[in-house]
Design an enzyme around this catalytic site. Structure first.
Site, PDB file in Angstrom:
ATOM      1  N   ALA A 134      15.549  -9.999  -0.276  1.00  0.00           N
ATOM      2  CA  ALA A 134      14.381 -10.026  -1.158  1.00  0.00           C
ATOM      3  C   ALA A 134      13.342  -9.066  -0.603  1.00  0.00           C
ATOM      4  O   ALA A 134      12.490  -9.431   0.199  1.00  0.00           O
ATOM      5  CB  ALA A 134      13.804 -11.440  -1.248  1.00  0.00           C
ATOM      6  N   GLU A 142       3.936  -2.912   1.825  1.00  0.00           N
ATOM      7  CA  GLU A 142       2.917  -3.441   0.895  1.00  0.00           C
ATOM      8  C   GLU A 142       3.303  -3.101  -0.551  1.00  0.00           C
ATOM      9  O   GLU A 142       2.466  -2.818  -1.390  1.00  0.00           O
ATOM     10  CB  GLU A 142       1.540  -2.860   1.259  1.00  0.00           C
TER      11      GLU A 142
HETATM   12  C1  LIG Z   1       6.421  -0.857   8.749  1.00  0.00           C
HETATM   13  C2  LIG Z   1       6.693  -1.973   7.811  1.00  0.00           C
HETATM   14  C3  LIG Z   1       5.923  -3.117   7.859  1.00  0.00           C
HETATM   15  C4  LIG Z   1       6.184  -4.177   6.995  1.00  0.00           C
HETATM   16  N1  LIG Z   1       5.443  -5.330   7.114  1.00  0.00           N
HETATM   17  C5  LIG Z   1       5.759  -6.394   6.334  1.00  0.00           C
HETATM   18  C6  LIG Z   1       5.098  -7.660   6.493  1.00  0.00           C
HETATM   19  O1  LIG Z   1       4.194  -7.784   7.301  1.00  0.00           O
HETATM   20  N2  LIG Z   1       5.483  -8.704   5.741  1.00  0.00           N
HETATM   21  C7  LIG Z   1       6.468  -8.599   4.818  1.00  0.00           C
HETATM   22  O2  LIG Z   1       6.750  -9.583   4.178  1.00  0.00           O
HETATM   23  N3  LIG Z   1       7.122  -7.423   4.630  1.00  0.00           N
HETATM   24  C8  LIG Z   1       6.800  -6.332   5.362  1.00  0.00           C
HETATM   25  N4  LIG Z   1       7.483  -5.144   5.201  1.00  0.00           N
HETATM   26  C9  LIG Z   1       8.533  -5.063   4.222  1.00  0.00           C
HETATM   27  C10 LIG Z   1       8.188  -4.210   3.009  1.00  0.00           C
HETATM   28  O3  LIG Z   1       7.242  -4.846   2.216  1.00  0.00           O
HETATM   29  C11 LIG Z   1       9.478  -3.906   2.261  1.00  0.00           C
HETATM   30  O4  LIG Z   1      10.199  -3.004   3.071  1.00  0.00           O
HETATM   31  C12 LIG Z   1       9.255  -3.306   0.891  1.00  0.00           C
HETATM   32  O5  LIG Z   1       8.692  -4.249   0.049  1.00  0.00           O
HETATM   33  C13 LIG Z   1      10.549  -2.766   0.287  1.00  0.00           C
HETATM   34  O6  LIG Z   1      11.601  -3.682   0.380  1.00  0.00           O
HETATM   35  P1  LIG Z   1      13.032  -3.247   0.965  1.00  0.00           P
HETATM   36  O7  LIG Z   1      12.750  -2.620   2.269  1.00  0.00           O
HETATM   37  O8  LIG Z   1      13.914  -4.402   0.952  1.00  0.00           O
HETATM   38  O9  LIG Z   1      13.522  -2.132  -0.010  1.00  0.00           O
HETATM   39  P2  LIG Z   1      14.272  -2.371  -1.418  1.00  0.00           P
HETATM   40  O10 LIG Z   1      13.534  -3.356  -2.215  1.00  0.00           O
HETATM   41  O11 LIG Z   1      15.698  -2.590  -1.146  1.00  0.00           O
HETATM   42  O12 LIG Z   1      14.076  -0.943  -2.069  1.00  0.00           O
HETATM   43  C14 LIG Z   1      14.884   0.205  -1.753  1.00  0.00           C
HETATM   44  C15 LIG Z   1      14.433   1.332  -2.664  1.00  0.00           C
HETATM   45  O13 LIG Z   1      14.663   0.960  -4.027  1.00  0.00           O
HETATM   46  C16 LIG Z   1      13.464   1.048  -4.754  1.00  0.00           C
HETATM   47  N5  LIG Z   1      13.417   0.010  -5.777  1.00  0.00           N
HETATM   48  C17 LIG Z   1      13.631  -1.313  -5.618  1.00  0.00           C
HETATM   49  N6  LIG Z   1      13.476  -1.956  -6.778  1.00  0.00           N
HETATM   50  C18 LIG Z   1      13.137  -1.026  -7.691  1.00  0.00           C
HETATM   51  C19 LIG Z   1      12.847  -1.069  -9.084  1.00  0.00           C
HETATM   52  N7  LIG Z   1      12.817  -2.206  -9.759  1.00  0.00           N
HETATM   53  N8  LIG Z   1      12.537   0.094  -9.687  1.00  0.00           N
HETATM   54  C20 LIG Z   1      12.536   1.265  -9.008  1.00  0.00           C
HETATM   55  N9  LIG Z   1      12.823   1.360  -7.708  1.00  0.00           N
HETATM   56  C21 LIG Z   1      13.111   0.227  -7.046  1.00  0.00           C
HETATM   57  C22 LIG Z   1      12.381   0.866  -3.726  1.00  0.00           C
HETATM   58  O14 LIG Z   1      11.168   1.401  -4.167  1.00  0.00           O
HETATM   59  C23 LIG Z   1      12.950   1.616  -2.542  1.00  0.00           C
HETATM   60  O15 LIG Z   1      12.721   2.995  -2.679  1.00  0.00           O
HETATM   61  C24 LIG Z   1       7.218  -4.068   6.048  1.00  0.00           C
HETATM   62  C25 LIG Z   1       7.962  -2.894   5.992  1.00  0.00           C
HETATM   63  C26 LIG Z   1       7.717  -1.857   6.855  1.00  0.00           C
HETATM   64  C27 LIG Z   1       8.542  -0.622   6.764  1.00  0.00           C
END
Ligand SMILES: Cc1cc2nc3c(=O)[nH]c(=O)nc-3n(C[C@H](O)[C@H](O)[C@H](O)COP(=O)(O)OP(=O)(O)OC[C@H]3O[C@@H](n4cnc5c(N)ncnc54)[C@H](O)[C@@H]3O)c2cc1C
Lengths: 376, 259
Positions: free
Chosen positions: A128, A360
């Site tokens: 998620a 974010e």
């Molecule tokens: C340095 C860092 C700090 C973080 N800190 C926190 C934190 O404190 N708390 C927390 O809960 N999370 C945190 N995160 C997590 C961050 O919020 C997620 O990495 C982010 O929301 C994306 O999720 P994912 O990495 O699973 O990528 P995915 O959701 O798997 O996405 C992969 C790619 O697909 C794209 N994508 C996904 N769905 C769609 C759609 N519907 N339409 C178009 N494109 C789409 C995304 O934009 C991305 O380019 C952090 C991440 C990083 C890198």
């Protein structure tokens, strides 16, 4: 355009000085060693910088959103990785003061405001990420407690946190909903399994956590059971604006470094800033930063007026995070081979900036939010 | 016991300097900060206040741009603050400034007068000794350590190749050198608290006996010309290099004749 009053100018001078004297000299080592700079964070708390956005009733100083955005930019320009913790702290103070009970507020906000305690937001899970509705962590009501089970990933400050704001699935009547809970590290059942090795934002820990039969008292629910989405989205709206301010800070640091370097680096008998190709890069950076600045402050203005800013915050997040990516890449180019080496901080700015379009709420998802609004 | 500390607002030494067409320095509030030497004095005075319960009165002279300097001193812990308003910047002349500050020190009944041994901008190092002269008080310059023993101020003062230990009777004038004390960062709470305190304002005209007695005046300010890049003399052998160096000194630099 917002004009800072005397009090705000004084605060900004003090924050700038703290950044120059204490943070900037440490930034390279924080990145190199990739360890959370606890002492510096505590110092930042003692200086009252974390208290600037906390509500007065919890020992805070409640400065304007405008002023806080500038503070975040200054801290990010000095060390983006340290500003990750500061941004997370201020977003979460906003969440707690807005949605949690007075008791929960008293429990953690004064300590967050002085830097004695650190809080983390636990939303993302292995399955998620962007899709928050797929959260699989569960909170099951068991007498006076919620029993929490599941795992979280990429949690900023996870392994150094005292407080955990956890989003989990729960049953509300006969429906499933999202719940937001406050746990603290003294509660048994929180396991930190690792900190990620990252490209940038090194020194800001990004942790993987497991909750195993974590028992959270029912009075530790933030908002109501089932209000999780509302809590998350309201907080993210503010958090996105903060990320935009971080982007502006990193971009400014990179641009200033590039301007200075271009004046001293001589090739073909002239400082490289005399070549239009280089000058145009510097100018485009300036235009972008000025525009981003105007954008974030227009949103701060709306917030101060009590208006909603969901679309605007997404716009600012996208614009300023991509600006930071572009500006740091171009700044590195201005430095040539030296920019690619660790002797100058531009390569760090470049690596740090790369995180902004991801966390974010990834920029693609921000564009979905904006698209939905303009096509409604 | 009352300590008067003189503080000055200066251009941030890190700031890029700019001059207008008349040759005057362009100042804006962004690049003004409290002078580092004043700050050492304020810190030590505030420490004495905390150790021994003294009153510390911060005093500045200047236009409205000088206010942040005394506010900063208040945030660091001074008990009161005075600004001698000098909108036309008459007191950029050390003798006049000393006259005014000496009068203020008297007015606030200071037992101890402190300030920087010089300022980080003009570096003239004149004001404090002049104040001591006007008040007829002993003064110690470039003080890197000081403590009080009854009526005695025991100091260590920097001299050319060492340290002189000098004790003076109160009342006295002490000029702070870097190292006297590590200035604290006022916290945001201190800064906000300070905003509730009033700064007492006086006009420079109340003190200056004669603004015309100016012995000197800064006519124009400009940056030093950047050093031109040097050249490296290369050659196969040592004597070739020496030959080339001698020719360069004779023919280009024209500092050798007949060689
Ligand atoms: C340095 C860092 C700090 C973080 N800190 C926190 C934190 O404190 N708390 C927390 O809960 N999370 C945190 N995160 C997590 C961050 O919020 C997620 O990495 C982010 O929301 C994306 O999720 P994912 O990495 O699973 O990528 P995915 O959701 O798997 O996405 C992969 C790619 O697909 C794209 N994508 C996904 N769905 C769609 C759609 N519907 N339409 C178009 N494109 C789409 C995304 O934009 C991305 O380019 C952090 C991440 C990083 C890198």
């Amino acid at each position: 355009m917002h004009v800072f009053n005397e009090e705000e100018r004084e605060i900004l001078t003090a924050v700038k000085r703290f950044c120059e004297d204490r943070i900037k000299p440490a930034a390279s080592a924080i990145d190199e060693e990739d360890v959370f700079p606890r002492e510096l964070y505590t110092e930042l708390g003692k200086a009252g910088i974390l208290a600037l956005t906390a509500p007065e009733e919890y020992g805070g100083l409640e400065i304007s959103v405008h002023c806080w955005l500038e503070c975040l930019s200054l801290i990010s320009a000095a060390s983006a990785s340290l500003s990750m913790s500061v941004t997370a702290c201020s977003s979460l103070m906003f969440l707690v003061s807005r949605f949690a009970s007075e008791e929960l507020g008293q429990k953690c906000l004064p300590k967050l405001a002085t830097g004695e305690a650190i809080m983390c937001a636990c939303i993302t899970e292995p399955n998620a990420g962007s899709d928050v509705s797929s959260i699989a962590t569960t909170a099951v009501l068991d007498g006076e407690h919620y029993l929490v089970n599941g795992s979280k990933i990429f949690i900023t400050s996870g392994s150094v946190a005292d407080y955990f704001v956890i989003f989990a699935k729960t049953r509300v009547g006969d429906k499933e909903g999202l719940i937001c809970l406050l746990a603290d590290k003294t509660m048994p059942g929180i396991r930190i399994t690792r900190d990620e090795k990252k490209l940038g934002m090194r020194g800001s820990v990004t942790s993987e956590l497991w909750f195993e039969d974590l028992r959270v008292p029912i009075d530790h629910v933030i908002g109501n059971a089932g209000d999780g989405f509302k809590v998350a989205y309201n907080t993210l709206e503010r958090g996105r604006l903060y990320v935009a301010a971080m982007g502006l800070g990193i971009a400014r640091a990179a641009q200033e470094a590039a301007v200075e370097y271009s004046k001293t680096r001589v090739q073909y008998g002239k400082p490289i800033c005399k070549y239009q190709a280089i000058q145009n890069k510097l100018v485009d950076m300036e235009i972008g930063i000025d525009a981003g600045h105007a954008l974030v402050h227009s949103i701060a203005e709306r917030i101060e007026r009590g208006e909603q800013t969901i679309k605007q915050a997404s716009c600012a997040k996208v614009f300023c995070s991509e600006l930071a990516e572009r500006v740091t890449a171009e700044a590195l180019q201005v430095f040539g081979g030296y920019g690619y080496c660790k002797d100058y901080p531009v390569e760090r700015y470049f690596r740090d900036a790369k995180a902004l379009p991801i966390f974010e709420g990834a920029n693609e998802v921000q564009r979905n939010i904006i698209g939905k609004v303009i096509l409604a | 016991m009352r300590i008067a500390v003189f503080v000055k607002q200066v251009m941030d030494p890190e700031a890029v300097l700019a001059f207008d067409e008349s040759g005057a320095l362009v100042q804006n509030e962004q690049n003004l900060i409290i002078d580092a030497y004043s700050e050492y004095a304020v810190e030590r005075a505030v420490q004495l206040k905390e150790e021994l319960g003294f009153e510390v009165i911060a005093v500045t002279i200047g236009d409205e741009n000088s206010i942040p300097a005394v506010r900063h001193a208040l945030s660091m812990g001074c008990s009161e603050a005075y600004q001698v308003s000098d909108p036309d910047q008459l007191c950029t002349i050390p003798e006049l400034k000393a006259q005014v500050l000496a009068a203020v020190a008297k007015e606030v009944s200071a037992d101890l007068v402190m300030g920087g041994c010089m300022s980080a901008d003009t570096g003239r190092a004149q004001v404090m000794p002049r104040v001591a002269e006007i008040l007829g008080l002993p003064h110690v310059n470039k003080v890197v350590e000081m403590r009080l023993e009854g009526n005695l101020v025991c100091t260590k003062s920097e001299v050319n190749d060492g340290i002189a230990e000098i004790d003076v009777q109160l009342p006295a004038v002490i000029c702070a050198q870097e190292g006297l004390a590590e200035p604290r960062y006022p916290s945001m709470w201190d800064i906000m608290q300070t905003r509730k305190k009033t700064i007492q304002t006086r006009s420079v005209n109340e003190y200056a006996t004669s603004c015309a007695s100016t012995s000197h005046l800064a006519v124009v300010l400009r940056l030093k010309e950047a050093r031109k890049s040097g050249s490296i003399i290369e050659g196969e052998t040592l004597s070739e290099v020496v030959q080339k160096a001698v020719s360069a000194l004779r023919d280009e630099a024209k500092v050798l004749w007949g060689a």
